[in-house]
Design an enzyme around this catalytic site. Sequence first.
Site, PDB file in Angstrom:
ATOM      1  N   HIS A  82       0.583  -2.647   9.426  1.00 33.10           N
ATOM      2  CA  HIS A  82       2.015  -2.534   9.165  1.00 33.10           C
ATOM      3  C   HIS A  82       2.708  -1.793  10.298  1.00 33.10           C
ATOM      4  CE1 HIS A  82       2.323  -4.131   5.089  1.00 33.10           C
ATOM      5  NE2 HIS A  82       1.200  -3.509   4.801  1.00 33.10           N
ATOM      6  N   HIS A 140       0.838  -1.198   0.000  1.00 26.93           N
ATOM      7  CA  HIS A 140       0.000   0.000   0.000  1.00 26.93           C
ATOM      8  C   HIS A 140       0.877   1.253   0.000  1.00 26.93           C
ATOM      9  CE1 HIS A 140      -3.734  -2.211   0.772  1.00 26.93           C
ATOM     10  NE2 HIS A 140      -4.388  -1.067   0.643  1.00 26.93           N
TER      11      HIS A 140
END
Length: 319
Positions: free
Chosen positions: A133, A86
């Site tokens: 993350h 991403h």
Amino acid sequence: TRSRFLYYLFSLGTELGNELFYILFFPFCIWNLDAWLGRRLIIIWVWVMYLGQCTKDIIRWPRPASPPVVKLEVFYNSEYSMPSTHAMSGTAIPLALLLLSYGRWQYPLMFGLILALCWCSLVCCSRIYMGMHSILDVIAGFLYAILILVVFHPVVDQIDNFNLTYKYAPLIIISLHLALGIFSFTLDTWSTSRGDTAQILGCGAGVACGSHVNYIMGLNLDPRPETLPLSLSSLTVTVFGKAILRLLIGVIVLLLTKVAMKKATIPLACKIFRIPHDDVRKARQRMEVELPYRYITYGMVGFSLMFIVPCLFHFIGLS
């Protein structure tokens, strides 16, 4: 995590790296703004995402542990963590958009820099906020995307020209993308990574082949040279209305293409490889089914994006 504003803000940031955004952003750019720009953005996006997904499955770092992390998203939880793809797409797309469009479009450089910075920051921060993350994953993804841009931006014109003009380009493109999808993954457990990568490669191949067919048939979607540099100052209600109508009709065609190809390819792949398809979800997780189904389905979506939908627009007078 209890703030509605932050949750919806970073949910938006996360969506800037998901399929819904791609199926709206790339078509809008190609059909309404600048096909030249859209093709190059897709070339860069395909390589960024492919290299990012492959790197994840080589490093194999797990997602942040929960607890202590609060996970507000679980869809991609089965994938590995390092680097954040991403963050890679959220860095590569706005920066490539700035690099490719500045000088071709008339707008202040500061506007482009601020847009790229806000876009990148929103996507990167969203991955930490959503619990998917670590900060290190995001930093690595950001730097990795910069490195890939440094390598691919100088040659993106040559790649696009090859896709358009070389006689055997479709054969080479399809073979290369198939090989990348088949030989890149040796997953110890199933995850969304393999399927996502196959559909990205398929979309890239479909767009390249559709662009080649456009060139061969003389269907030029690029703005005429005399109109450069392009400007947004001529935006009117009519122009805006046609742009929205093109997007609406075109995306419906893409979604119908996706559904039709999905229904056709999964049973066919199961039959060819003799895999029971009573449980479709389980069958889709087999590599023999997942790779051809994703590749063919999204290859046709990409081909429709570049060739079939523009032909439809020409036929109904929406070009």
